[in-house]
Design a protein around this motif. Structure first.
Motif, PDB file in Angstrom:
ATOM      1  N   CYS A 335       0.838  -1.201   0.000  1.00  0.00           N
ATOM      2  CA  CYS A 335       0.000   0.000   0.000  1.00  0.00           C
ATOM      3  C   CYS A 335       0.876   1.254   0.000  1.00  0.00           C
ATOM      4  CB  CYS A 335      -0.938   0.001   1.200  1.00  0.00           C
ATOM      5  SG  CYS A 335      -0.102   0.033   2.797  1.00  0.00           S
ATOM      6  N   ASN A 336       0.263   2.357  -0.396  1.00  0.00           N
ATOM      7  CA  ASN A 336       1.017   3.613  -0.504  1.00  0.00           C
ATOM      8  C   ASN A 336       1.518   4.097   0.849  1.00  0.00           C
ATOM      9  OD1 ASN A 336       0.654   3.773  -3.297  1.00  0.00           O
ATOM     10  ND2 ASN A 336      -1.315   4.819  -3.069  1.00  0.00           N
ATOM     11  N   ALA A 337       0.722   3.857   1.903  1.00  0.00           N
ATOM     12  CA  ALA A 337       1.139   4.311   3.229  1.00  0.00           C
ATOM     13  C   ALA A 337       2.446   3.654   3.648  1.00  0.00           C
ATOM     14  CB  ALA A 337       0.035   4.017   4.248  1.00  0.00           C
ATOM     15  N   ASP A 338       2.580   2.353   3.386  1.00  0.00           N
ATOM     16  CA  ASP A 338       3.821   1.654   3.720  1.00  0.00           C
ATOM     17  C   ASP A 338       4.976   2.110   2.842  1.00  0.00           C
ATOM     18  OD1 ASP A 338       2.724   0.254   5.771  1.00  0.00           O
ATOM     19  OD2 ASP A 338       2.287  -1.542   4.609  1.00  0.00           O
ATOM     20  N   GLN A 339       4.697   2.434   1.595  1.00  0.00           N
ATOM     21  CA  GLN A 339       5.764   2.904   0.725  1.00  0.00           C
ATOM     22  C   GLN A 339       6.307   4.256   1.178  1.00  0.00           C
ATOM     23  OE1 GLN A 339       5.098   2.645  -3.517  1.00  0.00           O
ATOM     24  NE2 GLN A 339       3.637   0.952  -3.290  1.00  0.00           N
ATOM     25  N   TRP A 340       5.413   5.118   1.677  1.00  0.00           N
ATOM     26  CA  TRP A 340       5.866   6.429   2.141  1.00  0.00           C
ATOM     27  C   TRP A 340       6.614   6.349   3.459  1.00  0.00           C
ATOM     28  CZ3 TRP A 340       6.371  10.701  -0.481  1.00  0.00           C
ATOM     29  CH2 TRP A 340       5.587  10.913  -1.624  1.00  0.00           C
ATOM     30  N   GLU A 341       6.513   5.218   4.173  1.00  0.00           N
ATOM     31  CA  GLU A 341       7.261   5.075   5.422  1.00  0.00           C
ATOM     32  C   GLU A 341       8.766   5.109   5.175  1.00  0.00           C
ATOM     33  OE1 GLU A 341       6.404   4.914   8.584  1.00  0.00           O
ATOM     34  OE2 GLU A 341       4.280   5.217   8.149  1.00  0.00           O
ATOM     35  N   PHE A 342       9.184   4.749   3.974  1.00  0.00           N
ATOM     36  CA  PHE A 342      10.609   4.737   3.673  1.00  0.00           C
ATOM     37  C   PHE A 342      11.125   6.124   3.303  1.00  0.00           C
ATOM     38  CE2 PHE A 342       9.191   0.411   2.991  1.00  0.00           C
ATOM     39  CZ  PHE A 342      10.206  -0.348   3.542  1.00  0.00           C
ATOM     40  N   ILE A 343      10.237   7.043   2.991  1.00  0.00           N
ATOM     41  CA  ILE A 343      10.636   8.418   2.663  1.00  0.00           C
ATOM     42  C   ILE A 343      10.637   9.216   3.957  1.00  0.00           C
ATOM     43  CG2 ILE A 343      10.226  10.414   1.202  1.00  0.00           C
ATOM     44  CD1 ILE A 343      10.852   7.855  -0.305  1.00  0.00           C
ATOM     45  N   ASN A 344      11.791   9.394   4.527  1.00  0.00           N
ATOM     46  CA  ASN A 344      11.916  10.109   5.795  1.00  0.00           C
ATOM     47  C   ASN A 344      11.888  11.613   5.523  1.00  0.00           C
ATOM     48  OD1 ASN A 344      12.712  11.172   8.323  1.00  0.00           O
ATOM     49  ND2 ASN A 344      13.806   9.280   8.809  1.00  0.00           N
ATOM     50  N   GLY A 345      10.783  12.241   5.879  1.00  0.00           N
ATOM     51  CA  GLY A 345      10.649  13.675   5.635  1.00  0.00           C
ATOM     52  C   GLY A 345      11.642  14.510   6.415  1.00  0.00           C
ATOM     53  N   TRP A 346      12.081  13.990   7.561  1.00  0.00           N
ATOM     54  CA  TRP A 346      13.046  14.746   8.349  1.00  0.00           C
ATOM     55  C   TRP A 346      14.383  14.846   7.622  1.00  0.00           C
ATOM     56  CZ3 TRP A 346      10.645  17.412  11.724  1.00  0.00           C
ATOM     57  CH2 TRP A 346       9.537  16.897  12.397  1.00  0.00           C
ATOM     58  N   TYR A 347      14.790  13.763   6.961  1.00  0.00           N
ATOM     59  CA  TYR A 347      16.026  13.816   6.195  1.00  0.00           C
ATOM     60  C   TYR A 347      15.920  14.802   5.037  1.00  0.00           C
ATOM     61  CZ  TYR A 347      17.678   9.668   8.694  1.00  0.00           C
ATOM     62  OH  TYR A 347      18.094   8.795   9.663  1.00  0.00           O
ATOM     63  N   VAL A 348      14.773  14.840   4.399  1.00  0.00           N
ATOM     64  CA  VAL A 348      14.559  15.813   3.315  1.00  0.00           C
ATOM     65  C   VAL A 348      14.620  17.237   3.869  1.00  0.00           C
ATOM     66  CG1 VAL A 348      12.960  16.597   1.537  1.00  0.00           C
ATOM     67  CG2 VAL A 348      13.187  14.146   2.012  1.00  0.00           C
ATOM     68  N   LEU A 349      14.015  17.433   5.042  1.00  0.00           N
ATOM     69  CA  LEU A 349      14.033  18.749   5.682  1.00  0.00           C
ATOM     70  C   LEU A 349      15.461  19.172   6.006  1.00  0.00           C
ATOM     71  CD1 LEU A 349      12.010  20.911   6.905  1.00  0.00           C
ATOM     72  CD2 LEU A 349      12.422  19.782   9.086  1.00  0.00           C
ATOM     73  N   VAL A 350      16.241  18.262   6.567  1.00  0.00           N
ATOM     74  CA  VAL A 350      17.630  18.578   6.915  1.00  0.00           C
ATOM     75  C   VAL A 350      18.453  18.834   5.659  1.00  0.00           C
ATOM     76  CG1 VAL A 350      19.720  17.645   7.967  1.00  0.00           C
ATOM     77  CG2 VAL A 350      17.526  17.312   9.091  1.00  0.00           C
TER      78      VAL A 350
END
Length: 566
Positions: A335-350
């Motif tokens: 599912c899409n929710a599980d796929q987005w778990e691998f995209i760490n938004g905090w790393y993108v923010l940093v």
């Protein structure tokens, strides 16, 4: 003979057993290989979703990113404070010079601007006196100014004051019998008055034909002159001084022909490189120390950028492994929710914060050595990067359950809030355009679209309600009645209904998160996969099989070929 038969039958029996056990053994080995891959994947996933403390307890891995983020917060905040103090000196110098120019060149300036213009005149005599006063003050600048000002060169490399007037080409008007004969074409005439001309008898240039104004044709008069200045207060802060070019323009606006000429003063300050700058003392050493500090900030942010980028790349690789495994074993997509778990938004923010800090630090170093003068762009980059750095601290607070409520509530309510704001925004824009068209001529807060939007936003938050009602001019009864209906309906709709629903959406998400924390969160495919125990116990039930033992939370030191993400 019996023995011979047994001797002949034995090889036949061995061949049959080999044929029967070969496929079974290959299937067993394939099954073992798939189980090993599954356990390796499960272990990688569990290690990826650990926090820095759990990773250290599991493999004694030092949390370099955590240490870098703490160091970066201290360094970036210190850098921002130093630059902010320097930028305040720059802005204060510009604003103080703008006020000083108004007192110097505007006759009768009271210190308070009238609406969006500085002052106004109502008679021809006052108009002439204001024009000649500004010209005469330009001539006497060295004797009357308190600042470090000098004459600047215009676009033609001339030290002169430029006076331009715009007027209709031809015109005859008789107000008594309402007769008007005018050519709507606009002409612009300009004259340059240098210091040599101004040093002569003032009556020579005052009585010239250029200053014989026909006010019924006159649209506006512009007096333009550049000035130079040096900001010496930066020396007290152990910084090199800045040199400024002030492009000053005085505009006498008579476009309305209402009997009132509005006088505007505009001063555009540009920082330029100082020529033959020689400052001795401790300023040079202080500048070098600041440059070394900025370079160290760039190195810290570059290291943080490399580590976060590496983590993002490894996370995407781990995501690909999990998707392929799930599709191969369960024959369905994740599912899409599980796929987005691998995209760490905090790393993108940093990562975004590090890029902005690096670019802003380079600009700051160039400004420090006076190669660049773009303070505004540098302040936006450094200010936004510091904001993102401090927001990133919430990630580490989220490892604690009590602090994690805020993050989970924001994540859960954000999609609903955005959809709700899209609908409410349509109504808000409707009220904005309506208020601007109807109430603009009668209320200062509704003159422009941006001021209307700011006024309505203030009303939503309960600010300036009585002042907004009271300041509406009662020149038109119809408009006054409409303003009451307009304001009452807006306040009732947005405060009592829309704002309450907005808060209810967030409250509902908060209550949902609290229930999940008490009763457990819904289990997704990824979480279910991580909860599954390894098949080690099943393998141990078969004594003949020699299998490696895998642990869900720990690895052997020899398993270096397995990919770890952090």
């Amino acid at each position: 003979m019996p023995r011979g038969e047994e001797a002949l039958d034995l090889p036949a029996w061995n061949s049959v057993s080999a044929l029967s056990w070969g496929p079974r053994r290959s299937r067993a080995m394939a099954h073992l290989d798939s189980d090993v891959k599954e356990d390796c994947l499960r272990e990688d996933l569990k290690f990826y979703f650990m926090n820095p403390c759990e990773k250290y307890r599991a493999r004694h891995q030092i949390p370099w990113k955590l240490g870098l983020q703490i160091l970066k917060i201290v360094m970036v905040t210190t850098q921002l404070v130093r630059f902010g103090l320097s930028n305040q000196l720059v802005v204060a110098f510009k604003e103080e010079n703008a006020v000083a120019f108004k007192y110097l060149f505007l006759k009768g300036y009271s210190g308070i601007d009238e609406d969006n213009y500085s002052c106004s005149v109502y008679t021809q005599e006052d108009a002439y006196e204001s024009i000649f006063y500004a010209i005469n003050q330009y001539r006497r600048l060295k004797n009357v100014s308190l600042g470090t000002l000098g004459y600047g060169e215009n676009e033609d490399n001339r030290i002169a004051l430029q006076v331009c007037k715009q007027h209709y080409k031809k015109g005859i008007m008789f107000s008594s019998n309402e007769t008007l004969n005018i050519d709507s074409d606009i002409e612009t005439d300009c004259v340059y008055l240098d210091l040599q001309v101004l040093a002569r008898d003032p009556q020579d240039w005052k009585n010239s034909s250029f200053f014989r104004l026909e006010f019924y044709r006159l649209l506006q008069i512009k007096i333009s002159f550049p000035l130079k200045g040096i900001d010496l207060q930066t020396i007290l802060s152990r910084e090199l001084p800045d040199c400024y070019i002030f492009q000053n323009t005085i505009t006498f606006d008579n476009k309305a022909h209402s009997g009132k000429i509005k006088i505007y003063f505009d001063s555009d300050a540009n920082i330029e490189e100082c020529k033959d700058l020689n400052v001795s003392g401790s300023v040079q050493k202080s500048t070098q120390y600041v440059l070394v500090f900025d370079a160290f900030v760039i190195v810290i942010c570059l290291a943080s950028l490399i580590l976060c980028t590496r983590s993002i790349v490894l996370a995407l690789s781990l995501r690909k492994r999990f998707l392929n495994f799930f599709l191969e074993k369960y024959k369905r997509h994740v599912c899409n929710a599980d796929q987005w778990e691998f995209i760490n938004g905090w790393y993108v923010l940093v990562t975004v914060s590090d890029l902005m800090t690096i670019i802003g630090s380079i600009l700051k170093m160039e400004i420090q050595v006076k190669n660049l003068t773009n303070y505004d762009l540098c302040s936006i980059l450094l200010g936004t990067s510091t904001l993102l750095v401090w927001v990133g601290v919430i990630r580490y607070l989220g490892y604690f359950q009590k602090y994690n409520v805020l993050i989970l509530t924001m994540q859960a309510s954000l999609p609903k809030v955005l959809r709700f704001c899209a609908c409410a925004g349509m109504m808000y824009l409707g009220y904005t355009f309506c208020g601007w068209v109807v109430l603009g001529p009668y209320h200062n807060k509704f003159v422009a679209l941006n001021t209307v939007s700011e006024c309505l936003f203030s009303l939503v938050n309960g600010d300036d309600m009585f002042a907004t009602f009271a300041q509406i001019q009662q020149k038109s009864v119809l408009v006054w009645l409409f303003s009451r209906l307009y304001l009452y309906s807006f306040i009732s709709l947005f405060i009592y209904m829309i704002l309450s629903l907005f808060i209810a959406l967030i409250t509902d998400s908060y209550d949902t998160i609290k229930k999940y924390q008490q009763n457990g969160f819904p289990v997704t495919d990824l979480q279910e996969f991580l909860k599954e125990c390894s098949s080690q116990e099943e393998y141990q039930k078969e004594p003949a099989a020699l299998l490696p033992c895998f642990c869900c939370l720990r690895r052997k030191e020899s398993d270096d070929h397995l990919m770890l993400t952090n």
